[in-house]
Design an enzyme around this catalytic site. Sequence first.
Site, mmCIF file in Angstrom:
data_model
loop_
_atom_site.group_PDB
_atom_site.id
_atom_site.type_symbol
_atom_site.label_atom_id
_atom_site.label_comp_id
_atom_site.label_asym_id
_atom_site.label_seq_id
_atom_site.Cartn_x
_atom_site.Cartn_y
_atom_site.Cartn_z
ATOM 1 N N SER A 1 0.812 -1.213 0.000
ATOM 2 C CA SER A 1 0.000 0.000 0.000
ATOM 3 C C SER A 1 0.846 1.265 0.000
ATOM 4 O O SER A 1 0.396 2.311 -0.490
ATOM 5 C CB SER A 1 -0.943 0.008 1.207
ATOM 6 O OG SER A 1 -1.938 -0.975 1.064
ATOM 7 N N ASP B 1 -5.400 0.152 -4.920
ATOM 8 C CA ASP B 1 -3.943 0.195 -5.033
ATOM 9 C C ASP B 1 -3.383 -1.171 -5.391
ATOM 10 O O ASP B 1 -2.303 -1.286 -5.967
ATOM 11 C CB ASP B 1 -3.309 0.720 -3.748
ATOM 12 C CG ASP B 1 -3.831 0.022 -2.491
ATOM 13 O OD1 ASP B 1 -4.775 -0.781 -2.594
ATOM 14 O OD2 ASP B 1 -3.300 0.304 -1.395
#
Length: 486
Positions: free
Chosen positions: A85, A327
């Site tokens: 992330s 993401d």
Amino acid sequence: MRAQIVAIAVSVLAQAASAAVEAKNVIYVIPDGWGPASQTLARDLQGLIESGTNRTNPIIGKLAVDDMVNGLVRTYSANRLITDSAAGGTALATGHKTNNGWVGVTPDRRPVGSILEAAKLAGLGTGLVSTTAITHATPGAYSAHTVDRNNQNLIAEQQLGRVHPLGSVVDVLLGGGRCNFLPQGAEGSCREDDIDLYAYAEELGWSVARNRSEFDEFERGLGAARLPILGNFASGDMRLEIDRREVQDEPSLLEMSQTAVQALHRATHCKDKGYFVMIESAKLDTSGHAGDVPAHAVGTWHFNEVMKWLSEWIDEHPDTILISSSDHETGGLTLVGNYDPTPAFEARHTANFLANKWNGRPEDADSRQFLVDEILPYYALTDAMEGEIEELLETDDMEDTLTMMLSQRVGAEWSTGGHSAIDVTLFSYAAGDKRRELQADLARNWNNIEIPRYIEEVLGLDMDSVTELLQEAAEEDDSWLGDRLD
């Protein structure tokens, strides 16, 4: 010859990111850890429950984002084909690839400006909303710069402008992470110094909320509180939506999103400049890591609820556009064999919540009876066979055993407890004719670093000028970037 090739590549990239759409405001939503199978699972479960059918006679409709599908996004990082992330967030925030674990900096440790920072410096309102700690990797990538995503205390200081060379770049911060703002010695603090960021924020005029009741005073952004706004509603991560619906001691992602959007709208609608806000449905990633089917389905439902509300908001405020992508995907979810999600419908808590309840059961409790009465009904396993009950009574990992049993019933297989490399879906929404223009712009496969460049074009911003300012500051003193913690 090489220079010509580079020039052509730069020209193609610039063309690819060029925007036909003009908008005053941009809302970017990141369903962290979401993948295409996440939507299939939630859609099928919703459809089967509503229609009263089963997998042999399915009647399946659509969820909100099914009508917003626009393209695909590639997610690899600078040093791995599978991103985390921090690197994924940095790419979506800054238009630069970086190493896994790094936030707002390139692999050579140089800070790079984010779309949010560029918006702030250009006079727009800015906001960050997340169901994880607001200092976590994804929101951190938009508002801070450090060589280690675990430097969350430092990220908190940068977000409030205490050590950020540009000052605070965020007008609305809503999420978890309360412990990072409290001085050591205060109950619930995870700092190792005496810095009290709540006191610091209040001295600078921030409207501060640290619990559900104080959040309610914001009145969804329509109350007396004015920007900037800081709200932390959990010590660290906030609850997964399936748990939050039962406990209700924290605001939902929808409630926080409404607060951020409406507060930013109130502050900017009479001005030439609008706002940029990033909203993260962070706990989809948590349920993907855990392989928790009902938690993942409920989280995906809620992501769709947020997107539905935002689309309705945009219909009433057509100067705003919505773009969304994850993401990365988490869990490697596949739906196979005798796949049927309906066994998960009766679950009312995450397996993690129930495992903690199991571990905290009274010492004098009858373990079997406690399992049958207090655990199994809340994870849709009232049909557990004697052998399964014995396995649960003997397991050293209640959470993992619960999720495995329910996943087997559903026909859901999780290929990993980590992330995967698959492309994720790109969604978009705009009102009227602008929607067709936006869809035409975005209808392809994108590298994640191109997304903020597109938003930059839409809003008429300049991220590179922000990068220059940050790098000049780092050349003078780079201590504000922090150190590696590992």
